[in-house]
Design a protein around this motif. Structure first.
Motif, short mmCIF file in Angstrom:
data_model
loop_
_atom_site.label_atom_id
_atom_site.label_comp_id
_atom_site.label_asym_id
_atom_site.label_seq_id
_atom_site.Cartn_x
_atom_site.Cartn_y
_atom_site.Cartn_z
N MET A 153 0.84 -1.29 0.06
CA MET A 153 -0.15 0.03 -0.06
C MET A 153 0.96 1.33 -0.02
N ASN A 154 2.06 1.36 0.63
CA ASN A 154 2.86 2.45 0.56
C ASN A 154 3.19 2.68 -0.86
N ILE A 155 3.49 1.49 -1.59
CA ILE A 155 4.15 1.77 -2.91
C ILE A 155 2.96 2.26 -3.81
N THR A 156 1.67 1.62 -3.56
CA THR A 156 0.49 2.22 -4.30
C THR A 156 0.44 3.77 -4.18
N GLU A 157 0.45 4.07 -2.83
CA GLU A 157 0.15 5.60 -2.58
C GLU A 157 1.44 6.45 -3.29
N MET A 158 2.61 5.85 -3.39
CA MET A 158 3.65 6.66 -3.79
C MET A 158 3.41 6.68 -5.51
N THR A 159 2.78 5.67 -6.12
CA THR A 159 2.91 5.73 -7.57
C THR A 159 1.43 6.02 -8.07
N ASN A 160 0.60 6.59 -7.27
CA ASN A 160 -0.77 6.97 -7.78
C ASN A 160 -0.86 8.15 -8.54
N SER A 161 -1.62 8.34 -9.58
CA SER A 161 -1.42 9.49 -10.59
C SER A 161 -2.76 10.22 -10.10
N SER A 162 -2.51 11.60 -10.10
CA SER A 162 -3.51 12.66 -10.11
C SER A 162 -4.70 12.32 -10.90
N VAL A 163 -5.83 12.45 -10.52
CA VAL A 163 -6.93 12.00 -11.51
C VAL A 163 -7.72 13.62 -11.79
N SER A 164 -7.36 14.74 -10.93
CA SER A 164 -7.96 15.92 -11.50
C SER A 164 -7.10 16.98 -11.26
N GLN A 165 -7.23 18.23 -11.55
CA GLN A 165 -6.37 19.41 -11.24
C GLN A 165 -6.37 19.73 -9.86
N THR A 166 -7.26 19.20 -8.98
CA THR A 166 -7.06 19.78 -7.52
C THR A 166 -6.19 18.61 -6.83
N GLU A 167 -6.02 17.40 -7.47
CA GLU A 167 -5.43 16.36 -6.79
C GLU A 167 -3.72 16.26 -7.10
N THR A 168 -3.20 15.97 -6.03
CA THR A 168 -1.62 15.83 -6.31
C THR A 168 -1.48 14.16 -6.46
#
Length: 500
Positions: A258-273
């Motif tokens: 889950m730590n890797i998942t959090e590190m590799t998540n892509s933003s899905v909107s302009q307001t998310e990082t």
């Protein structure tokens, strides 16, 4: 780039923590069953081999323990006293009696050794020479309260007793102090060699040692003392321990995943990082390899291959793992060897007359069939080269394996398995290696930071040059405009004068 470097530092620590957990699990050497004894002062019964899956409930009576044939010299003033020149030959076998006369000695198959001495050879040097010459005898020096004596012991058992024969050309000191033959016994016997005698479920047995590993496959019986009454030795399922180890593995796996998942998540909107490693191929490859552990095929175990999923560990939709205790218990009862494939490396055979002497660097885990063909032995149908009883494979997955095969063997199976936790340890270690992928990626990112600094310097130089150029051009433009204004003013004056 700095954020990615920091993220990889965190990822390395997470992987190291998970590897430490895997190594702790591996070091438990967990087995599907555990042995126990009702009286550990008489005997202990423990799981020690690559498999210990039998249900055992037996009665043990120990009549006698195995002892070691022991010979002692006369007293010397100190360990530096000389022993005399010449040579002594030590061989191993069985004495017919313990008397000083009318006995015979029958040598066993262990090679005899000859120790050469000179007039300056000391007691301690003779001790070292014996110990360096053979593993079938042990020499020590003791102080008995009034002087120093050399003690020579054979291996335990009635067939591993010692005979010491000085060469006839040796000095009188050596001959008179180091003879233990059928005719002359100048060495003193303090203990004869004898076998352990015991009964299991009323069946009489003997062994040359008190540590017995061939009674039940996967268990070691250690005889401690004799007993007049029966002792119970038994085995029981190790279900609670295995469930605890699997739970630890699953929980720590999920933390890393889950730590890797959090590190590799892509933003899905302009307001998310997005995560600092979003879109990073290496981080995704590490996560894919982690996922492969749950379905990895583990070779080299009887009736295998096996996988973690067979022991009740299932993959959730988000990639994390979950343990199904009911499925684990059922698999545990049907085929406990799955536990070995997860937790214990193994190198064993199903024929006691066949053993593996060594493995090659290219030998791969697997199950290998040994067959006899016209006096030659084959492994998986391919001939092996012979050197006495040693047979070497030079091709295929078994390449480099050396097998000791006694005469008369028709067939056997060799099981060479690297457990899942061993494979996980190796994989995680490769990620953490000094020249591994993670360090290479961090080095590349640091190089990129250096390139960015150089690019920034170059950009600043370009900006300065452009500023200077534009300032010069602007000044020239202003001068030109001033000239045009003066000309315009002059023309205006001329036109006004003409009208007047």
């Amino acid at each position: 780039t700095t954020s990615r470097i920091s993220a990889y530092g965190v990822l390395k620590n997470d992987i190291k923590d998970f590897r430490d957990t895997i190594r702790a699990i591996k070091n438990t050497n967990a087995a599907s069953h555990v042995g126990s004894s009702s009286n550990s002062t008489v005997a202990t019964f423990t799981t020690s081999g690559t498999t210990g899956s039998e249900n055992i409930d037996s009665s043990l009576v120990v009549s006698s323990l195995a002892t070691t044939h022991t010979l002692v010299t006369g007293e010397y003033n100190n360990s530096g006293s000389t022993v005399g020149s010449g040579s002594i030959t030590i061989d191993f076998g069985t004495w017919s009696t313990t008397s000083s006369a009318n006995d015979t000695f029958t040598a066993n198959s262990n090679s005899s050794v000859t120790i050469n001495t000179t007039s300056t050879t000391t007691l301690s040097q003779l001790r070292d020479a014996i110990n360096n010459a053979t593993d079938n005898a042990l020499a020590t020096i003791m102080y008995n309260g009034s002087g120093y004596v050399l003690v020579i012991k054979g291996q335990s058992g009635a067939s591993n007793e010692v005979r010491v024969t000085p060469d006839v050309s040796s000095s009188s000191d050596l001959i008179n102090n180091y003879s233990y033959t059928t005719t002359t016994k100048n060495l003193t016997q303090t203990s004869d060699g004898s076998d352990a005698a015991f009964t299991v479920d009323g069946i009489s047995m003997t062994r040359s040692e008190n540590t017995i590993s061939d009674l039940f496959k996967g268990y070691t019986l250690e005889l401690e003392s004799t007993s007049s009454s029966a002792v119970s030795i038994s085995s029981s399922q190790n279900l609670d321990v295995i469930e605890g180890l699997l739970t630890t593995l699953v929980d720590n796996y999920n933390i890393l995943y889950m730590n890797i998942t959090e590190m590799t998540n892509s933003s899905v909107s302009q307001t998310e990082t997005g995560g600092p490693l979003a879109g990073d191929s290496l981080a995704r490859n590490i996560q894919r390899e982690l996922r492969s552990f749950s379905s990895k095929s583990i070779e080299g175990y009887e009736n295998g291959p096996y996988s973690l999923s067979l022991l009740g560990v299932q993959t959730n939709r988000d990639g994390t793992l979950a343990l199904n205790p009911a499925k684990m218990k059922k698999a545990f009862e049907v085929n406990p060897i799955i536990v070995d494939a997860i937790f214990k490396d193994q190198l064993t055979t199903d024929n006691s007359d066949v053993s593996v002497s060594s493995l090659g660097t290219d030998t791969k885990p697997g199950t290998y069939a040994i067959t006899e063909n016209s006096g030659n032995y084959l492994i998986d149908g391919v001939s092996m080269s012979a050197n006495g009883n040693l047979y070497t494979s030079s091709s295929g997955d078994s390449s480099g394996m050396v097998v000791n095969i006694s005469s008369g063997v028709n067939s056997a199976n060799i099981y060479f398995g690297n457990s899942l936790v061993t494979s996980m340890d190796e994989s995680l270690t490769n990620f953490l290696a000094f020249n591994g992928d993670i360090n290479a990626r961090i080095n590349n990112l640091n190089d990129r930071l250096g390139d960015i600094a150089d690019e920034k310097t170059n950009l600043e130089e370009r900006m300065s040059a452009l500023t200077d150029r534009y300032t010069f051009q602007f000044a020239a433009m202003e001068q030109a405009i001033a000239g045009l204004q003066e000309t315009g003013n002059y023309l205006d004056q001329m036109l006004k004068s003409g009208k007047e």
